[in-house]
Design an enzyme around this catalytic site. Structure first.
Site, PDB file in Angstrom:
ATOM      1  N   HIS A  41      34.535   9.749  10.374  1.00  0.00           N
ATOM      2  CA  HIS A  41      35.538  10.740  10.751  1.00  0.00           C
ATOM      3  C   HIS A  41      36.920  10.106  10.616  1.00  0.00           C
ATOM      4  O   HIS A  41      37.190   9.093  11.244  1.00  0.00           O
ATOM      5  CB  HIS A  41      35.366  11.188  12.201  1.00  0.00           C
ATOM      6  N   GLN A 227      27.346  14.751  11.039  1.00  0.00           N
ATOM      7  CA  GLN A 227      26.719  15.436   9.905  1.00  0.00           C
ATOM      8  C   GLN A 227      26.948  16.951  10.010  1.00  0.00           C
ATOM      9  O   GLN A 227      27.987  17.348  10.495  1.00  0.00           O
ATOM     10  CB  GLN A 227      25.225  15.086   9.800  1.00  0.00           C
TER      11      GLN A 227
HETATM   12  P1  GDP Z   1      34.297  14.750   9.451  1.00  0.00           P
HETATM   13  O1  GDP Z   1      33.215  13.787   9.054  1.00  0.00           O
HETATM   14  O2  GDP Z   1      33.806  16.145   9.556  1.00  0.00           O
HETATM   15  O3  GDP Z   1      35.039  14.303  10.676  1.00  0.00           O
HETATM   16  O4  GDP Z   1      35.346  14.757   8.247  1.00  0.00           O
HETATM   17  P2  GDP Z   1      35.946  13.476   7.473  1.00  0.00           P
HETATM   18  O5  GDP Z   1      36.945  12.806   8.345  1.00  0.00           O
HETATM   19  O6  GDP Z   1      34.841  12.665   6.898  1.00  0.00           O
HETATM   20  O7  GDP Z   1      36.627  14.192   6.226  1.00  0.00           O
HETATM   21  C1  GDP Z   1      37.648  15.135   6.399  1.00  0.00           C
HETATM   22  C2  GDP Z   1      38.929  14.600   5.744  1.00  0.00           C
HETATM   23  O8  GDP Z   1      39.837  15.657   5.600  1.00  0.00           O
HETATM   24  C3  GDP Z   1      39.648  13.545   6.562  1.00  0.00           C
HETATM   25  O9  GDP Z   1      40.241  12.621   5.684  1.00  0.00           O
HETATM   26  C4  GDP Z   1      40.716  14.337   7.323  1.00  0.00           C
HETATM   27  O10 GDP Z   1      41.874  13.563   7.620  1.00  0.00           O
HETATM   28  C5  GDP Z   1      41.052  15.385   6.303  1.00  0.00           C
HETATM   29  N1  GDP Z   1      41.444  16.688   6.854  1.00  0.00           N
HETATM   30  C6  GDP Z   1      40.967  17.338   7.962  1.00  0.00           C
HETATM   31  N2  GDP Z   1      41.526  18.566   8.055  1.00  0.00           N
HETATM   32  C7  GDP Z   1      42.345  18.707   6.978  1.00  0.00           C
HETATM   33  C8  GDP Z   1      43.173  19.766   6.495  1.00  0.00           C
HETATM   34  O11 GDP Z   1      43.249  20.853   7.051  1.00  0.00           O
HETATM   35  N3  GDP Z   1      43.871  19.518   5.317  1.00  0.00           N
HETATM   36  C9  GDP Z   1      43.781  18.334   4.656  1.00  0.00           C
HETATM   37  N4  GDP Z   1      44.478  18.194   3.537  1.00  0.00           N
HETATM   38  N5  GDP Z   1      43.016  17.323   5.086  1.00  0.00           N
HETATM   39  C10 GDP Z   1      42.304  17.506   6.227  1.00  0.00           C
HETATM   40  P1  IMO Z   2      29.892  13.154   8.850  1.00  0.00           P
HETATM   41  O1  IMO Z   2      29.584  13.132  10.316  1.00  0.00           O
HETATM   42  C1  IMO Z   2      28.374  13.622   4.798  1.00  0.00           C
HETATM   43  C2  IMO Z   2      24.257  12.292   4.095  1.00  0.00           C
HETATM   44  C3  IMO Z   2      24.061  11.088   3.189  1.00  0.00           C
HETATM   45  C4  IMO Z   2      22.714  11.445   2.580  1.00  0.00           C
HETATM   46  C5  IMO Z   2      21.967  12.082   3.746  1.00  0.00           C
HETATM   47  C6  IMO Z   2      21.033  11.140   4.490  1.00  0.00           C
HETATM   48  O2  IMO Z   2      30.985  12.242   8.442  1.00  0.00           O
HETATM   49  O3  IMO Z   2      30.054  14.561   8.365  1.00  0.00           O
HETATM   50  P2  IMO Z   2      21.449   9.143   6.194  1.00  0.00           P
HETATM   51  O4  IMO Z   2      22.145   7.815   6.003  1.00  0.00           O
HETATM   52  O5  IMO Z   2      22.000   9.973   7.285  1.00  0.00           O
HETATM   53  O6  IMO Z   2      19.953   8.992   6.281  1.00  0.00           O
HETATM   54  O7  IMO Z   2      21.712   9.926   4.801  1.00  0.00           O
HETATM   55  O8  IMO Z   2      22.958  12.557   4.627  1.00  0.00           O
HETATM   56  N1  IMO Z   2      25.168  12.063   5.229  1.00  0.00           N
HETATM   57  C7  IMO Z   2      26.413  12.551   5.291  1.00  0.00           C
HETATM   58  N2  IMO Z   2      27.146  13.246   4.402  1.00  0.00           N
HETATM   59  N3  IMO Z   2      28.894  13.348   6.012  1.00  0.00           N
HETATM   60  C8  IMO Z   2      28.162  12.675   6.938  1.00  0.00           C
HETATM   61  O9  IMO Z   2      28.579  12.509   8.209  1.00  0.00           O
HETATM   62  C9  IMO Z   2      26.882  12.202   6.582  1.00  0.00           C
HETATM   63  N4  IMO Z   2      25.914  11.496   7.233  1.00  0.00           N
HETATM   64  C10 IMO Z   2      24.872  11.436   6.394  1.00  0.00           C
HETATM   65  O10 IMO Z   2      25.078  11.004   2.222  1.00  0.00           O
HETATM   66  O11 IMO Z   2      22.871  12.420   1.598  1.00  0.00           O
HETATM   67 MG    MG Z   3      32.804  12.431   7.555  1.00  0.00          MG
END
Ligand code: GDP
Ligand code: IMO
Ligand code: MG
Length: 431
Positions: A41, A227
């Site tokens: 995240h 996830q």
């Molecule tokens: P999560 O795993 O669901 O917490 O999401 P991640 O952090 O892995 O991926 C979301 C990405 O999008 C991060 O780099 C955030 O900083 C970015 N992000 C979240 N909301 C927005 C948005 O509304 N606009 C843009 N451009 N980026 C965003």
């Molecule tokens: P957040 O919380 C995106 C995907 C992996 C793989 C599958 C199984 O950041 O949204 P694992 O290591 O969990 O056994 O992998 O799940 N995967 C994710 N994809 N965001 C995630 O977490 C993920 N956590 C696991 O890429 O396809």
């Molecule tokens: Mg993520």
């Protein structure tokens, strides 16, 4: 006061971390209820000296909000090395981590499960899942197989050794005879796990009791899913899923909070769709548009750095997520990334062998063969990152959001227009 569940509607990385951070100041507890350090995240926090970026994996995103008690629930799998590495990194940056609480019932990712995750993937070859290699699947398998190691086992060396011996009896046969790897010694595993005992001891509690007491006392508890819906082991695109319950039902089993405490289920959905790892993805783009989404949206994994697969918004998935999670509100993120597309296709249904599906097909074979039925919505070219009210958005962006709301099965209550905490259009309160 209520418990609120926050989950991902698609295949992860929808911006759950940012949304949790946004709600942080209105809640008292933030609980991670599933997954482990497979999650990634990114949270961007405005400070006096400019935006500060944090990448969290195992810890609940609520750890960044002063005054919030972050909780690692029983449904999480914990790699203790990662836990302390992540905590040390936050302490170095001045984050107060003193309130963190860890469930005594959470399972530990033992070193042999990291090894097994990687060798199994290699063994599967073209049938691999594309896991994050963090030992998540094998640790949940041990939990279900009743040979897992729990946090509380660290405090009874005799039991810990017995459990590690029992697990390695099986694992070493597999590692040596099937996967051609060296056997792992009981002592090396026990010694590594015991090295964390004194550090973890003060954090450990009966978190179900703690959280139910907190709710009784009038506190608000946010249950933060890792996830997402389509990675859920039951409701996702099995076998291309993670090994935990990432849907709203998992929030209860993974925290010890009963369903009748939950008043709100907030699903985070990107204004398009991404996926990391293998598995079906009907709206995936292999062309310049996909590349443009990847580059403009910085779609590279927070955990593994892998480029994320990108595609158009899929309303069938959102309707499915609304149904299986009981979604009360969507947060639509990354609308800003769509700026500049002349028209924006949206998937409203699938076609499989000439047959139309308005809902998720029952069979995975059908889902693998699904092609999207697309509707084309007009785009906008104005920079929307400064928008803070719905009326600040260009007419076509407003129409896009309203069309998505119409097709997705629940109201859209906030819209992300940038990565920063304040880059949001809030249509109604979420807490
Ligand atoms: P999560 O795993 O669901 O917490 O999401 P991640 O952090 O892995 O991926 C979301 C990405 O999008 C991060 O780099 C955030 O900083 C970015 N992000 C979240 N909301 C927005 C948005 O509304 N606009 C843009 N451009 N980026 C965003
Ligand atoms: P957040 O919380 C995106 C995907 C992996 C793989 C599958 C199984 O950041 O949204 P694992 O290591 O969990 O056994 O992998 O799940 N995967 C994710 N994809 N965001 C995630 O977490 C993920 N956590 C696991 O890429 O396809
Ligand atoms: Mg993520």
């Amino acid at each position: 006061m209520p418990a609120i569940v926050l989950i991902g509607a698609q295949w992860g990385d929808e911006g759950k971390g940012k949304a949790t951070d946004l709600l942080g100041e209105h809640v008292d507890y933030v609980v991670k209820f599933n997954g482990g350090n497979n999650a990634g995240h990114t949270v961007v926090i405005p400070t006096a000296s400019g935006p500060e970026k944090y990448a969290l994996h195992l810890l609940p995103s609520g750890i960044l909000t002063p005054g919030v008690t972050p909780v690692i629930g029983n449904g999480v799998v914990i790699d203790p090395e990662v836990l302390f590495h992540e905590l040390d990194g936050l302490v170095e940056r001045g984050v107060d981590i003193s309130r963190l609480v860890v469930s005594a019932n959470a399972h530990l990712i033992a070193p042999y499960n990291r090894t097994i995750d990687k060798v199994v993937e290699r063994f599967l070859g073209s049938r691999k899942i594309g896991t994050t290699g963090r030992g998540i699947g094998p640790t949940y398998a041990d939990k279900m197989n009743r040979i897992g190691i729990r946090v509380q086992d660290l405090f009874d060396e005799h039991i810990l050794r017995q459990k590690v011996e029992g697990a390695l009896d099986q694992k070493n046969h597999l590692l040596v005879k099937v996967y051609n790897r060296r056997a792992i010694g009981v002592d090396e595993v026990v010694d590594e796990l015991l090295s964390y005992v004194e550090r973890i001891r003060p954090l450990v509690a009966d978190t179900s009791l703690l959280l139910n007491d907190a709710l009784d006392a009038g506190n608000t508890v946010l249950l933060e899913g890792g996830q997402a819906t389509l990675l859920d082991v039951d409701h996702g695109t099995y076998p291309f899923v993670t090994s935990s319950s990432a849907t709203s039902g998992g929030a209860c089993t993974g925290s010890g909070i009963p369903p009748n405490r939950v008043e709100r289920v907030i699903a985070i959905a990107k204004a398009y769709v991404t996926r990391v790892g293998e598995g079906p993805f009907p709206t995936e783009l292999d062309d310049a548009d996909g590349e443009r989404l990847r580059v403009n949206g910085h779609e590279f994994g927070t955990t593994t750095g892998r480029p994320r697969r990108c595609g158009w918004y899929d309303a069938v998935i959102s309707r499915y997520a609304a149904r299986v999670n009981g979604v009360t509100d969507f947060v639509l993120t990354k609308l800003d990334v769509l700026t500049g597309f002349e028209q924006i296709p949206v998937c409203v249904a699938y076609e499989v062998d000439g047959k139309r599906f308005d809902e998720m097909p029952m069979s995975q074979s059908d889902f693998h063969h699904a092609t999207p039925v697309l509707e084309y919505l007009p785009g906008w070219s104005e920079d929307i990152s400064g928008a803070r009210t719905f009326d600040d958005l260009p007419a076509n962006a407003r129409a896009y959001v309203m069309a998505l709301e119409e097709m997705s099965g629940a109201q859209i209550s906030a819209i992300g227009v940038g990565p920063g905490r304040d880059e949001i259009v809030q249509l109604r309160s979420l807490v």
